[in-house]
Structure formats: C-alpha cells, structure tokens
Design an enzyme around this catalytic site. Structure first.
Site, PDB file in Angstrom:
ATOM      1  CG  PHE A  24       7.846  -1.816   2.972  1.00 41.83           C
ATOM      2  CD1 PHE A  24       7.289  -2.925   2.361  1.00 41.83           C
ATOM      3  CD2 PHE A  24       9.181  -1.517   2.713  1.00 41.83           C
ATOM      4  CE1 PHE A  24       8.032  -3.726   1.499  1.00 41.83           C
ATOM      5  CE2 PHE A  24       9.934  -2.304   1.863  1.00 41.83           C
ATOM      6  CZ  PHE A  24       9.359  -3.411   1.247  1.00 41.83           C
ATOM      7  CB  ALA A  59       5.230   4.086   0.208  1.00 38.05           C
ATOM      8  CD  GLU A  61      -0.430  -0.850   0.289  1.00 41.31           C
ATOM      9  OE1 GLU A  61       0.689  -0.578   0.762  1.00 41.31           O
ATOM     10  OE2 GLU A  61      -0.595  -1.606  -0.690  1.00 41.31           O
ATOM     11  CB  CYS A  83      11.052   4.762   4.665  1.00 35.54           C
ATOM     12  SG  CYS A  83      12.765   4.480   4.231  1.00 35.54           S
ATOM     13  CB  VAL A  84      10.186   4.444  -1.223  1.00 39.12           C
ATOM     14  CG1 VAL A  84      10.208   3.398  -2.343  1.00 39.12           C
ATOM     15  CG2 VAL A  84       8.747   4.780  -0.850  1.00 39.12           C
ATOM     16  CB  ILE A  85      15.235   1.948   0.680  1.00 38.35           C
ATOM     17  CG1 ILE A  85      14.958   2.712   1.990  1.00 38.35           C
ATOM     18  CG2 ILE A  85      16.746   1.850   0.439  1.00 38.35           C
ATOM     19  CD1 ILE A  85      15.483   2.024   3.234  1.00 38.35           C
ATOM     20  CB  THR A  89      13.448  -4.259  -9.544  1.00 38.21           C
ATOM     21  OG1 THR A  89      12.646  -3.829  -8.436  1.00 38.21           O
ATOM     22  CG2 THR A  89      14.093  -5.594  -9.234  1.00 38.21           C
ATOM     23  CG  HIS A  91       8.545  -2.602  -6.598  1.00 37.35           C
ATOM     24  ND1 HIS A  91       7.285  -2.709  -7.160  1.00 37.35           N
ATOM     25  CD2 HIS A  91       8.349  -2.688  -5.253  1.00 37.35           C
ATOM     26  CE1 HIS A  91       6.385  -2.853  -6.203  1.00 37.35           C
ATOM     27  NE2 HIS A  91       7.007  -2.832  -5.042  1.00 37.35           N
TER      28      HIS A  91
HETATM   29  N1  INI Z   1       6.808  -0.011   0.288  1.00 39.56           N
HETATM   30  C1  INI Z   1       7.452   0.946   0.980  1.00 39.56           C
HETATM   31  O1  INI Z   1       6.834   1.647   1.789  1.00 39.56           O
HETATM   32  N2  INI Z   1       8.787   1.134   0.796  1.00 39.56           N
HETATM   33  C2  INI Z   1       9.509   0.385  -0.087  1.00 39.56           C
HETATM   34  O2  INI Z   1      10.743   0.593  -0.197  1.00 39.56           O
HETATM   35  C3  INI Z   1       8.844  -0.632  -0.818  1.00 39.56           C
HETATM   36  N3  INI Z   1       9.569  -1.429  -1.754  1.00 39.56           N
HETATM   37  O3  INI Z   1      10.738  -1.143  -2.028  1.00 39.56           O
HETATM   38  O4  INI Z   1       9.065  -2.403  -2.280  1.00 39.56           O
HETATM   39  C4  INI Z   1       7.448  -0.806  -0.602  1.00 39.56           C
HETATM   40  N4  INI Z   1       6.774  -1.763  -1.270  1.00 39.56           N
HETATM   41  C5  INI Z   1       5.478  -2.219  -0.832  1.00 39.56           C
HETATM   42  C6  INI Z   1       4.317  -1.416  -1.400  1.00 39.56           C
HETATM   43  O5  INI Z   1       4.267  -0.100  -0.864  1.00 39.56           O
HETATM   44  C7  INI Z   1       2.975  -2.081  -1.105  1.00 39.56           C
HETATM   45  O6  INI Z   1       2.748  -2.119   0.275  1.00 39.56           O
HETATM   46  C8  INI Z   1       2.885  -3.506  -1.651  1.00 39.56           C
HETATM   47  O7  INI Z   1       3.221  -3.516  -3.016  1.00 39.56           O
HETATM   48  C9  INI Z   1       1.451  -4.056  -1.480  1.00 39.56           C
HETATM   49  O8  INI Z   1       0.507  -3.288  -2.190  1.00 39.56           O
END
Ligand code: INI
Length: 156
Positions: A24, A59, A61, A83-85, A89, A91
């Site tokens: 991601f 992230a 996982e 990287c989480v942006i 929401t 989330h």
């Molecule tokens: N995963 C990320 O690594 N970064 C993000 O910014 C993100 N957002 O924003 O949704 C994200 N979502 C996916 C999550 O990590 C899982 O892979 C997904 O929910 C499946 O379990």
C-alpha cells in the site's frame, strides 16, 4: 570506579535481518526499502544473503508477518517499511495505531527487535519528504536502529 558501558555499533557482519514492506503506497514504501537496504549493506556490512525481504498488502498486515519472522528463530531483527497517509475518515487512526501497537507487542513478546519504519503522515508530501528526500529516510532509520539493537542485545 569505572562503569561498564554498552553502546550499539552498526557493523553486524553475521547478523540476519528480515524487512517487511507494505505494498500500500508502494511508491513511498519501495523508497523506504531502498534506504533500509542501503544502511544494512553500507553501514551494517551485512551480506545480501543474510537479508530477506517480505512484501505484505498493507500496514495492518505488517505485525503478523513480523511475528512469524521473529518467532522463526532465523532473524536477529526485523525491520518494517510502510506508509499510512491520513484520509478523510477514522481509518487512518485504526491502521496507524494498530500497526504501531502490533510492532511493540511482537518486539516484547518475541525478544527480537522489530523496528518501526512505518510512516504516519497527514499528506503525501510529508511522506515523500521522509522517504529519501529532505527529512531523511524512515526505512534507513529503522535499519540503523535494528543494527544498533542487535549489537546492544549481544552485549547484555
Ligand atoms: N494501509 C497502508 O499501509 N496505508 C494506508 O494509508 C492505508 N489506508 O489508508 O487505508 C492502508 N490500508 C490497508 C490496510 O493496511 C489493510 O491492508 C487492509 O485493510 C486489508 O486488511
């Protein structure tokens, strides 16, 4: 009286390292991976065949795969790149907090250092700045911390 001083150094020739990388936001995560590999090889002097790279979907996982790697007994440390942006929401908070909490849990339960190279930013620009441009490279930082911790733990 002189005290015993334990300080981590970076070279770690015989250390075995795993790097867990999220797909991601892969544009950012692959730059974090580049930074981590560069530090392991140039500062840690770690041979390529002592490094394993695992890709995961996101992230959320990352902690589970870190746990499997840490418990395998095959690695001295696990490095993470993610990287989480922030979006519009809640989330963002869930993914960022659960990932960070999971990494700490795995470190403490396994005794294997899992270092945090997961960016949590408000904007893509902030992430770019921390993935190999003006604010450094968070993956490189996580690799450096892993090298240091392996050497510190070996001295304790
Ligand atoms: N995963 C990320 O690594 N970064 C993000 O910014 C993100 N957002 O924003 O949704 C994200 N979502 C996916 C999550 O990590 C899982 O892979 C997904 O929910 C499946 O379990």
């Amino acid at each position: 009286m002189s005290y015993k001083k334990i300080d981590g150094i970076l070279p770690c020739h015989d250390g075995k390292f795993a790097i867990v990388v999220s797909r991601f936001n892969s544009f950012i995560c692959e730059r974090l991976l580049d930074g981590a590999l560069d530090v392991l090889k140039r500062q840690g002097e770690v041979a390529e065949d002592h490094i394993t790279v695992v890709h995961v979907p996101g992230a959320i996982e990352i902690p589970l795969v870190c746990k499997k790697l840490a418990e395998s007994g095959n690695y001295d440390a696990v490095i993470t790149c993610g990287c989480v942006i922030r979006g519009s929401t809640y989330h963002f908070e869930v993914v960022a907090n659960e990932c960070a909490k999971g990494l700490t849990q795995v470190t403490l339960s396994s005794g294997v250092p899992v270092t945090n190279g997961v960016l949590t930013t408000d904007t893509l620009d902030q992430a770019v700045q921390r993935a190999g441009s003006k604010m450094g490279n968070k993956g490189a930082e996580a690799a450096s911390a892993a090298l240091e911790l392996v050497n510190v733990i070996r001295q304790i």
